[in-house]
Design an enzyme around this catalytic site. Sequence first.
Site, PDB file in Angstrom:
ATOM      1  N   HIS A  57      74.968  35.750  49.896  1.00  0.00           N
ATOM      2  CA  HIS A  57      73.501  35.599  49.943  1.00  0.00           C
ATOM      3  C   HIS A  57      73.175  34.537  50.984  1.00  0.00           C
ATOM      4  CE1 HIS A  57      73.616  31.698  47.965  1.00  0.00           C
ATOM      5  NE2 HIS A  57      74.373  32.209  47.000  1.00  0.00           N
ATOM      6  N   ASP A  73      86.037  37.778  30.801  1.00  0.00           N
ATOM      7  CA  ASP A  73      87.261  37.007  30.634  1.00  0.00           C
ATOM      8  C   ASP A  73      87.018  35.823  29.696  1.00  0.00           C
ATOM      9  OD1 ASP A  73      89.425  34.973  31.327  1.00  0.00           O
ATOM     10  OD2 ASP A  73      90.035  36.665  32.588  1.00  0.00           O
ATOM     11  N   SER A  84      79.202  31.868  44.204  1.00  0.00           N
ATOM     12  CA  SER A  84      78.710  32.908  45.108  1.00  0.00           C
ATOM     13  C   SER A  84      79.693  33.142  46.247  1.00  0.00           C
ATOM     14  CB  SER A  84      77.361  32.505  45.707  1.00  0.00           C
ATOM     15  OG  SER A  84      76.395  32.380  44.704  1.00  0.00           O
TER      16      SER A  84
END
Length: 408
Positions: free
Chosen positions: A224, A351, A366
């Site tokens: 992003h 997880d 990210s």
Amino acid sequence: MKKKLNIICWITTPLVIIALSAYFKVENKFIGIFDRTTKSIYSSNFTKVKDDKVNIPNKSYLIKENKSVKVNLKGLLAVQSIPLAKNDTKIMVYPGGQPVGVKLNTKGVLVVALSDIEGLNGKTPSPAASGGVQIGDSILKINDVEINHAEDVTRSISKKKNSELILKVQRKNNPNFIDIKVKPTIDSSDGKPKIGLWVRDSTAGVGTLTLYDDKTKKFAALGHPITDADTGTTLNVNNGVIISSNIVSIKKGTRGCPGELRGLFIDENKIKGQIIKNTECGIFGDGTKSLINTRFNKPIEIGLRNEIKEGKAQILTTVNGSEPELFQIEIQKLLPQTSSGSKSMVIKITDPRLLKITGGIVQGMSGSPIIQNNKIIGAVTHVLINKPDVGYGIYIEWMLKDAGILSK
């Protein structure tokens, strides 16, 4: 009569079989590019996400040739023009997953606030605001003098104490520049001319490397854009670098409060890559082999949109130090996109160990590669504030295109 019926059957049966074979041969020609388990078809006309499974019909990807075929159902209805191509070239890249320090200098300076001035005759409205300057604008020149740092703005204003200034401004990445006339006002507190604005010329932080391509020497990270924290504006890149970083602590994410990976820059003089672009799909530039991490040091294939399936997958990310680890996730939904964007798929952390450590997806994660069937298919981009274990990922091909690894 019975003998006549037998003769008729013997004659007509082969004809019926031949007719049916011909019919299904034609049908398969059209049905072959659809997923028979769904009624949808991938189309450039999608405007919203439906609840049913998204069908990606085309099993090849446009790399070398640009041909298309118009699909018809039973010769009655034109449905969609779908690009066809040969995908005979495997793209192999080195997976990231390790933290990187990011230092970015903006192109020009970014206006982050406008303020009134205590003039000689009382408070004066911001001359910059009165002239038409807006928060989020980038000031590239003042009186034809290039602006690269905040100090350049102060210097240009001081030189023209009582004269009108002409600011060359770029607004929201619009390629067309705007000339704005502003006349400084003397601040009674220090006697200096000012135009009533606050600017920013650089930023720094920690993110995650997505991949490095040794053939092109290109890297991709974040998934992003880097935006200004105050204005939300995507920063225009003048130059920038990525360096090594270590994760030293974690703020665990909870409902309504996103978590965060906290890192430190290390070996700041050792540049691992030069940042060239900051786009909707991440940061990109030229890198070195030092971006290949020691734990996952073998190149793996990339997987395009048509190869991705809803269901089990993994992310490669770092929660301590600089060594990435694999964690289990689930791809809950594939979103149809006809153009690049950072929200391509909905993912959920499953997880138990990662949930215990981070609470789910946290800031700094990210860019973490998403891996399915031993292929990099995307990268983590966002977290849902009220569901920290759920967030978004981007299709890897969008990042590959902006990086210059995959042709557009």
